[in-house]
Write a protein that holds these residues in place. Structure first.
Motif: not given
Length: 802
Positions: A306-313, A339-343
């Protein structure tokens, strides 16, 4: 009861049992350590005075490892006024609505909850949750409580930060009075452990975070009295104890657990006068670091798809990284890498307008709300990531949206941005193979085209936040959203399945069914299918994704294969095929972005089935042409850009009622030219397949034709026809070949050869010996000295990021 216990580990039984016992003690009145009145001294660290005046003085004098914006409020405001001149008026407008007790929550605007505020009320549904112990509140029953998200969002109190921003801009005491009033009202109406607003530990964490922000905004305001500050310190103690006791370790070990852990870290770091502070901080950090390997796949994508929950994370871990460094500690390697992987995933999802498509559930929320952007707008988050991680490409993606970053990272962020050269990211696509997200684009400029397809696991655990969007594609064409995701709209109510089901997504139904079918429960599934990618190409002039979905509610002999092809900046192809023994009905849905209208072209039985897409003002957006059996239908639909709101839209649907397993349906998506939509006509061809002559102009006589060959079966497909301004003689055994620029540029997928007017341009056997025909791709450009040919193999092993 036996079924509930079956399969649970001893540790899960221990944790759940301890939580059940703690809730029983609270209901029985045996837990007396809940009310701060007369007990605050017991909760404070040794040597800390419980006198409210002393507590407040200590808070105002103590340097805190909070965000850099709070180090020097005057400098922060000066930087905002200099670099973000529109922000002040926007902040004040939002703050005035809060003072008027009109709340913008998720997609809802101007909600009123009464005067005084009824914190258990859902004004949308007209319901009121009971003021019972939190463990006895049926918060998932919409008939009893309405939409729990609406009630919870009000009590997150994230609007207190807006009042703080307005106070910094103006010094107007009304905003400080509004803060004091709203916090006091909440504390009076929500005694510890009573009511809806204690039922979710994540909500407890978010509310505590909002109070910590507000305390820093109003640290020196007279309205923050010693009595109010002491009361908030006691309430933060109760919040931290609740979080530590009722962590979602086994209930919702997803963003609930990491958000709760971050709440513990923030309380433990920013309220050190509490005796439990160091313990809570350590507990929260341990959970967050442990969850990196569990909640992020190997490609850095959040595991619920879920892309929005990825943003939360990403927000959780970015805040943890910054807080750790602000405390003068060195972050561990796992956090530095996470952090860089998430972004990076969010950067690839970013469309030309700075927003991301919404795959899976979107609950409409944010960890903090320091700007007026919708949650799908990634610019401020990526700009903050650029400052923290020194990434110029993220600065380029977030350029022009500095307010949210400055409100968090302070005026130092402005200097860091000025020293960071903005440059667009590299590449034309990215394969996130473990998670199954694939991104194709023809550039990073404002008028680029961009597509994302989901072909990965159907979430985790019970797939509660998943949608039936396997092989669904979201497409932006020349900078304008064309095909979009339907969004979420709501968790309770009958609309839930209408928005998360496959019929709402840009994917296929076979005989009216998708592999994944929702169950009656808001977070349950009756059938779950499977999807996996098979091929991938990422080259400047050519991009390809191929994948297959099957299983679930479909018979075992049925599968749907889809290929998505990007050809330079010429256009896009989507090739759908059934793998089945006999005929089946195939339905392909294409949900248009709100504000677009579709016109199905009239024509005779031999005419191409064309749909023209325009804005409501009449501007051309796309011409969509289908080659294959079937017909166009249009239907009314909805798009939910944010939880709680929806807007009308149009869905195109291609229906093939008796499709044989070897009959492909190819959808050609062609962008407009400066003077309108392109002209398209069938060309005469020899062999099995179809050929289109495309003139990328409304005035076909003034432009050279492009040729698109779509081969079917075996053998050679040949076109020998005079177009409007050029004679075409093309022969190929490629599955797909696109020739443009008056025959000066070529792209092919599959096959052994392509020849123009008898001249052999592509010889796949020479270029890629030993590679199967189906896996080859080539591009060729005519130069003064001949043809420059480039080729490769369309396998996932060759993909960047595999």
């Amino acid at each position: 009861m036996g079924r509930k216990l079956r399969g649970r580990s001893l540790d899960e039984l221990r944790v759940r049992g301890a939580q059940a016992l703690a809730a029983w003690r609270e209901r029985a009145g045996l837990d007396r350590d809940l009310d701060a009145d007369g007990r605050l001294a017991r909760w404070l660290a040794p040597g800390v005075s419980a006198a409210p005046e002393a507590l407040l003085a200590r808070f105002r004098e103590r340097p805190a490892p909070f965000w850099a914006a709070f180090d020097d409020p005057a400098a922060t405001v000066a930087a905002l006024r200099a670099r973000c001149p529109d922000d002040e008026a926007q902040v004040l407008a939002r703050a005035e609505r809060v003072l008027a007790r009109r709340f913008d929550l998720m997609g809802h605007r101007g909600l009123a909850f009464g005067d005084p505020i009824d914190w258990q009320h859902d004004p949308v549904a007209g319901t009121r949750a009971p003021l019972a112990h939190w463990s006895r509140v049926p918060y998932l029953d919409p008939a009893r409580v309405g939409d729990h998200k609406v009630v919870w969002e009000l009590s997150r109190q994230q609007y207190l930060a807006t009042l703080g921003q307005a106070y910094w801009y103006t010094g107007d005491a009304r905003y400080a009075q509004g803060f004091a009033s709203l916090v006091t009202d909440w504390l009076d109406a929500n005694p510890p452990k009573v009511g809806m607003n204690w039922t979710s530990s994540l909500e407890v964490a978010f509310r505590a975070t909002s109070w910590l922000y507000a305390l820093r905004f109003f640290a020196h305001a007279p309205e923050l009295t010693p009595a109010l500050y002491a009361r908030l310190v006691g309430a933060l103690h109760v919040h931290a104890v609740h979080l530590a006791t009722y962590l979602s370790t086994y209930f919702s070990p997803n963003t609930h657990l990491t958000g709760e852990a971050l709440g513990l870290v923030l309380i433990g770091s920013l309220v050190p006068e509490l005796a439990g502070a160091a313990r809570w901080r350590a507990q929260g950090e341990r959970i967050l670091l442990d969850q990196i390997a569990r909640q992020q796949r190997a490609d850095g994508v959040y595991f619920e798809q879920a892309s929005q929950y990825h943003r939360y994370t990403a927000e959780f871990y970015l805040q943890l990284l910054v807080l750790t460094e602000r405390q003068g500690r060195v972050p561990g390697e796992a956090l530095r890498a996470a952090v860089p992987r998430l972004l990076e995933f969010l950067a690839e999802l970013t469309r030309p307008d700075g927003t991301m498509p919404l795959f899976g559930d979107d609950d409409g929320g944010r960890l903090t709300q320091l700007d007026g952007r919708l949650p799908d707008d990634l610019r401020s988050l990526l700009l903050s990531g650029a400052v923290v991680c020194s990434r110029p490409e993220w600065r380029w993606l977030g350029d022009g949206d500095e307010a949210g970053t400055l409100w968090w990272l302070g005026p130092q962020a402005a200097s860091a941005l000025d020293a960071l050269p903005a440059r667009p990211p590299a590449g034309h696509g990215r394969a996130f193979v473990p998670s199954g997200f694939f991104v194709l684009r023809d550039g990073w400029h404002a008028t680029a085209s961009h597509a994302v397809v989901d072909c990965g696991p159907h979430g985790v655990f019970n797939a509660g936040h998943a949608h039936a969007d396997a092989l669904a594609v979201v497409l932006t064409l020349r900078g304008r959203h064309l095909f979009v995701d339907a969004g979420t709209y709501t968790y309770p109510g009958p609309e839930r399945n209408a928005f998360r089901g496959a019929a709402a997504h840009n994917t296929a139904l076979v005989d009216g069914l998708a592999p994944s079918v929702p169950a009656d429960g808001a977070f349950q599934w009756r059938h779950v299918g499977e999807a996996h990618a098979t091929r991938w190409v990422d080259a400047p002039a050519l991009g390809l994704f191929a994948g297959v979905q099957s299983g679930g509610a479909w018979p075992p002999d049925v599968a749907h294969a889809r290929e998505i092809v990007r050809v330079a900046d010429r256009g896009w192809l989507v090739r759908d095929r059934l793998r089945a023994a006999g005929p089946h009905a195939l339905s392909l849905g294409w949900l248009l972005a709100p504000g677009l209208r579709a016109t199905v072209a009239a024509g005779g039985p031999d005419a191409l089935p064309i749909v023209d897409v325009h804005t409501l003002a009449g501007d051309p957006v796309a011409r969509v042409v289908v080659v294959g059996p079937g017909r166009w239908e249009t239907e009314e639909a909805w798009v939910s850009p944010q939880y709680g709101t929806r807007t009308p839209a149009t869905r195109l649907r291609w229906v093939a009622e008796t499709l044989q397993g070897d009959d492909p349906v190819v959808t050609c998506i062609l962008p407009p030219a400066a003077d309108g939509l392109p002209t398209v006509r069938l060309a005469s061809c020899e062999g099995e397949g179809r050929a289109l002559l495309i003139s990328p102009s409304a005035d076909a006589d003034t432009r050279e034709d492009e040729v698109l060959l779509l081969r079917q079966g075996t053998g050679t497909l040949r076109v020998r026809e005079v177009g409007h301004a050029v004679a075409h003689d093309v022969a190929t055994d490629a599955a797909c070949a696109w020739i443009w620029g008056a025959g000066a540029a070529v792209a092919t997928l599959g096959g052994e050869f392509l020849a123009l007017a008898g001249e052999s341009i592509v010889r796949g056997g020479d270029l890629m010996p030993g590679v199967p025909h189906a896996d080859r791709w080539t591009t060729a450009v005519r130069e003064s000295g001949g043809w420059r040919v480039h080729g490769g193999t369309s396998t996932l092993a060759a993909s960047r990021g595999a």
